[in-house]
Design an enzyme around this catalytic site. Structure first.
Site, short mmCIF file in Angstrom:
data_model
loop_
_atom_site.label_atom_id
_atom_site.label_comp_id
_atom_site.label_asym_id
_atom_site.label_seq_id
_atom_site.Cartn_x
_atom_site.Cartn_y
_atom_site.Cartn_z
CG HIS A 84 -0.21 0.06 2.46
ND1 HIS A 84 0.55 -1.15 3.10
CD2 HIS A 84 0.23 0.94 3.39
CE1 HIS A 84 1.19 -0.73 4.16
NE2 HIS A 84 1.23 0.38 4.25
CG HIS B 288 6.85 5.56 1.11
ND1 HIS B 288 6.43 6.56 1.99
CD2 HIS B 288 6.91 4.60 2.09
CE1 HIS B 288 6.18 6.29 3.07
NE2 HIS B 288 6.36 4.97 3.35
#
Lengths: 171, 171
Positions: A34, A115
């Site tokens: 995720h 990120h």
């Protein structure tokens, strides 16, 4: 209860991330790959409805966008995390900012960098090894993003999705 | 890609289920505790939109309901699964039937029994031991159900939520 807000990228990105996470991320089995939009935060049950309504508004004013994962990077020495970096960060940063407004506002100690974590909780020596190997990988994968998810954490530290928020697809 | 449809019960039920699953369910880390509405099925990418639209309609005509987990039960000898049984099964059965209609229709080999798995993949001897212990537990926990989720399976066999479907809350 602990809540969090994330983007799950499409499955091809998740499979790629898992091929690294399996070995290098001790939190591999706690949550699927995720991009964090908002880090874990405490929320009283009675505020949940207002948070959901805030996130519905955020999704309503967001259009689907593409992101491009283009390299492996690290937050070292700030923290020993290795991640897939995103070339065009703006739409994710904008979402993060909106997920941190109003009822969801928290002061932030770090500046936010979108990120997708693929390795964490390493010693410096391990990081040098792992990042040394992974940074050579040729990463070039594009993902269509059209939703995000509100999650809660169970007692065993694993996460469950509470609700999906779909972006506004203007036809 | 493999998809599935489940209800995640509220966190207190999940924590209870995990206290057993942790020891007795080898699929513990693949998916949070859930009630399966439709077992894994293959779906072509191009049909996904129609499936989502079907499930939106199902959710739209369903009102939130309560279920009561009232005992530990087993499917043995059909299959060595131990589960939390639901006293009032009707609303879950109705949802299951609607999730198996139209574009999602598949012939079913077993009759559907709503359940929350807490132990599986055991030998008969293990099942006797585990069920012998768990059947003595005093289970009495009520859960408000107001949504279900469409999930897809990643290459590593873990599941990610694709979308939440909220029931129709008549005010």
């Amino acid at each position: 209860m602990n809540y969090g807000i994330v983007i799950f990228p499409p499955r091809d990105v998740q499979d790629l991330a898992n091929s690294f996470r399996k070995r290098y991320d001790p939190r591999y089995s706690l949550i699927p790959p995720h991009i964090t939009l908002k880090y874990p935060f405490q929320l009283k049950e009675r505020k949940l409805e207002d948070v959901v309504s805030h996130l519905e508004k955020v999704a309503e004013r967001t259009e689907p966008f593409q992101i491009e994962f283009h390299k492996v990077s690290t937050f070292h020495p700030t923290t020993n995390v290795v991640y897939l970096a995103i070339r065009n960060e703006e739409p994710v940063i904008r979402l993060h900012e909106q997920c941190n407004e109003g009822i969801l506002y928290d002061e932030e100690t770090y500046s936010y960098v979108p990120h997708l974590t693929i390795a964490q909780e390493m010693t410096n020596a391990e990081l040098n090894d792992i990042y040394g190997t992974l940074r050579m990988k040729d990463i070039n994968i594009t993902a269509e993003i059209d939703r995000f998810h509100l999650l809660y954490q169970m007692e065993n530290e694993m996460w469950t999705v509470y609700q999906t928020f779909l972006f506004n697809k203007k036809k």
